[in-house]
Design a protein around this motif. Structure first.
Motif, PDB file in Angstrom:
ATOM      1  N   ALA A 295      45.075  -1.372 -24.687  1.00  0.00           N
ATOM      2  CA  ALA A 295      43.887  -2.201 -24.745  1.00  0.00           C
ATOM      3  C   ALA A 295      44.095  -3.305 -25.762  1.00  0.00           C
ATOM      4  O   ALA A 295      44.725  -3.085 -26.805  1.00  0.00           O
ATOM      5  N   GLU A 296      43.572  -4.477 -25.479  1.00  0.00           N
ATOM      6  CA  GLU A 296      43.533  -5.534 -26.479  1.00  0.00           C
ATOM      7  C   GLU A 296      42.533  -5.141 -27.551  1.00  0.00           C
ATOM      8  O   GLU A 296      41.427  -4.693 -27.241  1.00  0.00           O
ATOM      9  N   SER A 297      42.925  -5.299 -28.810  1.00  0.00           N
ATOM     10  CA  SER A 297      42.057  -4.838 -29.893  1.00  0.00           C
ATOM     11  C   SER A 297      42.308  -5.633 -31.161  1.00  0.00           C
ATOM     12  O   SER A 297      43.437  -6.022 -31.464  1.00  0.00           O
ATOM     13  N   ARG A 298      41.246  -5.829 -31.924  1.00  0.00           N
ATOM     14  CA  ARG A 298      41.351  -6.489 -33.222  1.00  0.00           C
ATOM     15  C   ARG A 298      41.142  -5.525 -34.381  1.00  0.00           C
ATOM     16  O   ARG A 298      41.445  -5.854 -35.516  1.00  0.00           O
ATOM     17  N   LYS A 299      40.620  -4.338 -34.095  1.00  0.00           N
ATOM     18  CA  LYS A 299      40.264  -3.421 -35.169  1.00  0.00           C
ATOM     19  C   LYS A 299      40.687  -1.998 -34.865  1.00  0.00           C
ATOM     20  O   LYS A 299      41.814  -1.597 -35.128  1.00  0.00           O
ATOM     21  N   SER A 300      39.775  -1.220 -34.299  1.00  0.00           N
ATOM     22  CA  SER A 300      39.997   0.205 -34.135  1.00  0.00           C
ATOM     23  C   SER A 300      40.526   0.541 -32.749  1.00  0.00           C
ATOM     24  O   SER A 300      40.493  -0.282 -31.829  1.00  0.00           O
ATOM     25  N   CYS A 301      41.004   1.781 -32.612  1.00  0.00           N
ATOM     26  CA  CYS A 301      41.540   2.281 -31.355  1.00  0.00           C
ATOM     27  C   CYS A 301      40.877   3.610 -31.020  1.00  0.00           C
ATOM     28  O   CYS A 301      41.481   4.675 -31.199  1.00  0.00           O
ATOM     29  N   PRO A 302      39.651   3.577 -30.557  1.00  0.00           N
ATOM     30  CA  PRO A 302      38.980   4.835 -30.240  1.00  0.00           C
ATOM     31  C   PRO A 302      39.624   5.525 -29.051  1.00  0.00           C
ATOM     32  O   PRO A 302      40.121   4.866 -28.131  1.00  0.00           O
ATOM     33  N   LEU A 303      39.608   6.839 -29.065  1.00  0.00           N
ATOM     34  CA  LEU A 303      40.184   7.628 -27.983  1.00  0.00           C
ATOM     35  C   LEU A 303      39.126   7.870 -26.926  1.00  0.00           C
ATOM     36  O   LEU A 303      38.661   8.986 -26.707  1.00  0.00           O
ATOM     37  N   TYR A 304      38.788   6.783 -26.257  1.00  0.00           N
ATOM     38  CA  TYR A 304      37.756   6.770 -25.242  1.00  0.00           C
ATOM     39  C   TYR A 304      38.316   6.051 -24.031  1.00  0.00           C
ATOM     40  O   TYR A 304      38.811   4.925 -24.133  1.00  0.00           O
ATOM     41  N   VAL A 305      38.229   6.676 -22.879  1.00  0.00           N
ATOM     42  CA  VAL A 305      38.865   6.154 -21.679  1.00  0.00           C
ATOM     43  C   VAL A 305      38.463   4.708 -21.406  1.00  0.00           C
ATOM     44  O   VAL A 305      39.307   3.863 -21.087  1.00  0.00           O
ATOM     45  N   ARG A 306      37.182   4.410 -21.530  1.00  0.00           N
ATOM     46  CA  ARG A 306      36.683   3.089 -21.155  1.00  0.00           C
ATOM     47  C   ARG A 306      37.135   1.985 -22.094  1.00  0.00           C
ATOM     48  O   ARG A 306      36.983   0.808 -21.766  1.00  0.00           O
ATOM     49  N   TRP A 307      37.698   2.329 -23.237  1.00  0.00           N
ATOM     50  CA  TRP A 307      38.228   1.336 -24.154  1.00  0.00           C
ATOM     51  C   TRP A 307      39.517   0.707 -23.635  1.00  0.00           C
ATOM     52  O   TRP A 307      39.851  -0.411 -24.015  1.00  0.00           O
ATOM     53  N   TYR A 308      40.225   1.398 -22.768  1.00  0.00           N
ATOM     54  CA  TYR A 308      41.563   0.998 -22.373  1.00  0.00           C
ATOM     55  C   TYR A 308      41.577   0.363 -20.993  1.00  0.00           C
ATOM     56  O   TYR A 308      41.125   0.962 -20.009  1.00  0.00           O
TER      57      TYR A 308
END
Length: 125
Positions: free
Chosen positions: A99-112
């Motif tokens: 996932a493109e991200s600027r901060k955190s990497c939550p382990l949540y399917v919809r984040w990716y």
């Protein structure tokens, strides 16, 4: 667009170790989250571990701490998941995700946004 492909799955004995690999390509500018998930038929996809490309911060699900290690090589073009002490309950299809991200990497399917096709891991006793 990021393309991901897992490898390294197979049939292993309980108590053994396994290293899964994920080949990643197509990065654009900026930072990314890279993560490993797994899924058993009939159950929700479960987040295991994530790594942030800007600095290499690693985060783990509580259930994964201790036995799972996420790492990378080739400037995040290769992602690894090392698992110790395999049990039959670890049998699942394992996926890498980005996932493109600027901060955190939550382990949540919809984040990716980007996903590989998965690699099967079967643990026998």
């Amino acid at each position: 667009q990021v393309q991901l492909m897992e490898s390294g799955g197979g049939s292993v004995q309980a108590g053994g170790t396994l290293r899964l690999s994920c080949a990643a390509s197509g990065y654009a500018g900026g930072s990314y989250c890279l993560a490993w998930f797994r899924q058993v038929p009939g159950k929700e996809r479960e987040g295991l571990a994530a790594i942030y490309t800007d600095g290499g911060r690693r985060d783990y699900a509580d259930s994964a701490k201790g036995r799972f290690t996420i790492s990378q090589d080739n400037n995040y073009r290769t992602l690894y998941l090392h698992v110790n002490g395999l049990t039959p309950e670890d049998t699942a299809v394992y996926y890498c995700a980005a996932a493109e991200s600027r901060k955190s990497c939550p382990l949540y399917v919809r984040w990716y946004r980007y996903w590989g096709q998965g690699t099967q891991v079967t643990v026998s006793s």
